[in-house]
Design a protein around this motif. Structure first.
Motif, short mmCIF file in Angstrom:
data_model
loop_
_atom_site.label_atom_id
_atom_site.label_comp_id
_atom_site.label_asym_id
_atom_site.label_seq_id
_atom_site.Cartn_x
_atom_site.Cartn_y
_atom_site.Cartn_z
N VAL A 132 0.87 -1.18 0.00
CA VAL A 132 0.00 0.00 0.00
C VAL A 132 0.90 1.22 0.00
CG1 VAL A 132 -1.73 1.28 1.28
CG2 VAL A 132 -1.84 -1.22 1.20
N THR A 165 -2.36 5.72 2.38
CA THR A 165 -3.60 5.26 3.00
C THR A 165 -4.26 6.38 3.80
OG1 THR A 165 -2.57 4.58 5.09
CG2 THR A 165 -2.65 2.96 3.33
N TYR A 176 -10.35 1.37 -2.87
CA TYR A 176 -9.09 1.01 -3.50
C TYR A 176 -8.85 1.96 -4.66
CZ TYR A 176 -9.54 -3.28 -0.81
OH TYR A 176 -9.67 -4.18 0.21
N TYR A 220 -9.07 4.62 2.54
CA TYR A 220 -8.69 4.09 1.24
C TYR A 220 -7.31 3.47 1.32
CZ TYR A 220 -5.75 8.26 0.65
OH TYR A 220 -4.78 9.23 0.80
N GLU A 221 -7.04 2.63 0.35
CA GLU A 221 -5.70 2.08 0.15
C GLU A 221 -5.28 2.43 -1.26
OE1 GLU A 221 -5.52 -2.07 0.91
OE2 GLU A 221 -6.15 -1.90 3.00
#
Length: 274
Positions: free
Chosen positions: A37, A40, A58, A91-92
């Protein structure tokens, strides 16, 4: 134990929320576990920062050229990330080298557009559409831009690019850019009179501010480096606006370093024969 009326109301609200809660939608398959990731917005407990948020969203954004571990110089990618940050959405984000897109990414999303986001159980690869869908899904805090203001300042970026490419001081490209910058300055002056230190749509940032911030940053960095050009001192409202945008947490977390912006525009200028 007998509950008070306020305690009963809180307990009923909690039960209602439990009944209405929907199970988290599964994330997209196809992202290898070995792909880290890159960026984030998930709080340490792993819980989402917004009750109605995807869990998590995502998003694929442009990486630094030749380095898929760093954020790249794409203003459209930064716009999407800033919107997610301003909405406090979990979110990533993964970084994609657009000049050498990984096989797993193209298998997962054959169109290969970046930025792209997994939303409504599908990949969406357009910054305009992504941010519009995010605004419709998560309307608090609202970042809607009224139609009468939706195009303010949007000519600045293409005019900046034209001026940056120009080798002819007499072709009018600098004057055209200045006219648009002055128009934005005048709009901000009017908003300032009403709200004091505002954004394009008043007191709070809107989707248009998220659109303009990365583009103004690219303009500021590239023109200083390649043309020794800076914002005229009489554009005081625009200067204050840019400073305010560039110091917001959503911007500082997602911005590319200046050297990447310069290298990106150097490649662009080389590709057009300069």
């Amino acid at each position: 134990m007998k509950l008070t009326s306020s305690a009963r109301a809180r307990e009923q609200m909690r039960l209602n929320q439990q009944r209405e809660a929907k199970p988290a939608q599964p994330g997209p398959k196809g992202i290898p576990s070995t792909v880290p990731v890159g960026i984030t917005n998930v709080i340490p407990t792993g819980l989402p920062t917004h009750p109605n948020a995807p869990k998590p969203a995502y998003v694929m954004v442009v990486s630094a050229n030749g380095d898929s571990t760093r954020i790249g110089d794409c203003p459209f990618s930064q716009r999407v990330l800033m919107t997610l940050e301003e909405k406090h959405l979990p979110y990533e984000g993964r970084f994609i080298d657009v000049e050498n897109k990984p096989t797993w990414f193209l298998q997962m999303y054959p169109e290969g557009k970046v930025p792209t986001m997994f939303i409504d159980q599908k990949w969406v690869g357009d910054a305009d559409i992504i941010t519009e869908m995010v605004e419709k899904k998560i309307s608090i805090p609202t970042m809607r831009t009224p139609p009468e203001k939706a195009s303010i300042g949007l000519k600045i970026f293409p005019l900046f690019v034209k001026f940056l490419r120009s080798n002819d001081p007499g072709d009018g490209s600098e004057q055209a850019l200045l006219a648009e910058l002055q128009a934005l300055n005048e709009h901000l002056k009017i908003e300032d009179a009403a709200y004091k230190n505002p954004f394009v749509n008043g007191r709070f940032p809107s989707m248009l501010d998220m659109n303009l911030a990365p583009k103004l940053y690219h303009m500021d960095v590239a023109l200083k480096h390649f043309k020794m050009w800076s914002l005229p001192p009489d554009l005081v409202y625009l200067e204050a606006y840019m400073k305010k945008l560039f110091t917001r947490p959503s911007f500082t977390k997602t911005k590319p370093p200046e050297d990447l912006v310069i290298r990106g525009w150097q490649r662009h200028l080389s590709s057009v024969g300069q």
